[in-house]
Design a protein around this motif. Sequence first.
Motif: not given
Length: 351
Positions: A43-49
Amino acid sequence: MISLTADTLLKKLHSLTSEELFYRQLYEAEKNPASVHTFLLNTSPEKVRRENWIVPEWSWTLANRDLDEPYIFKHDSSRSVYLQKHPCYTPVFAHHHDFFEFVYILEGFCVQSINNNEFRMEQGDFCLISPNVNHTIKVFDESIIINIIIRKSNFDDIFFNFLRRKNIISAFCNENLFKRYITDYLLFHTCTDGELRMLVLEMFTESENQQKYDIELLDYQVVILLLKILKKYGDNCTVPSECRKNDAVASEIMAYIQTNFSSVTLAQIAEHFHYSEEYTSRLIKKLTGITLQKMLLKIRINKAKNFLTDTNASIENICQQIGYNNPEHFIRTFKKQFNMTPGEYRKRFSE
């Protein structure tokens, strides 16, 4: 803009969004520690953010989750009512907000916990939640839960006449507007009431379409919704067991003040309820945290705002209707509240 119909709205509500699909994958992964570890690695933290999603394993996604009116109404600050679907499979997190929330179970069920009072809501149930009350909601299947969000800051503008009536919802709302101690929620069981279901879908359609007069229609429809619920199910409302026994008297006093706001005096209230003026004054201050004078000022100024934006009435006529004998006094009072004169307010906020 293409108008959304009830049929297309239902199809849209049944289709999972990218957020819901993500939460469903997370929900399934969390059943196994190894699976959730793998899921998080991929999972991409950047996308979650960027998407503002919640991942309980990442504490930073849970920060600043208490919502407020400017955030909810950021795309259209002129709205007072907004409808949205609660995303399925959303991780459970405690939160509160500064607006009224009316939760409706269109299909399926959910589990609400309001100030640690947990209960199950079934299809057709409505739950009216007070502002600033801590709560959680669990929806771990594809049930359709509708959130009807109503600004507290505009509540007495929309519901002014409604708040003057003696009923459980007006009492609940008056508590939130004027009382120190509030009831956390009201729960109504309407089962499979088709009329209410269609009204909510119609309201959701108006909220999504954002066409001419949809804002005004939503304001009226939410009042109609509350009235229909009261008419059919008001006698079977569930309230928290810790509600105080003196709420009936308090609600009657609030309704009396709302009805007679333009001319009512402390002496008249005391005489009507067979209390002394001293006791009545203390009771109002105890219930609301403010004096009768400040309460009347709030009601009168809010009513004046309605007259200024919704009618062509003169300042002198408005003064007469809200209980000001001296227009100059009213103008000074209004300017102190809003840093602008009534005329400037009308020019700025009238359509």
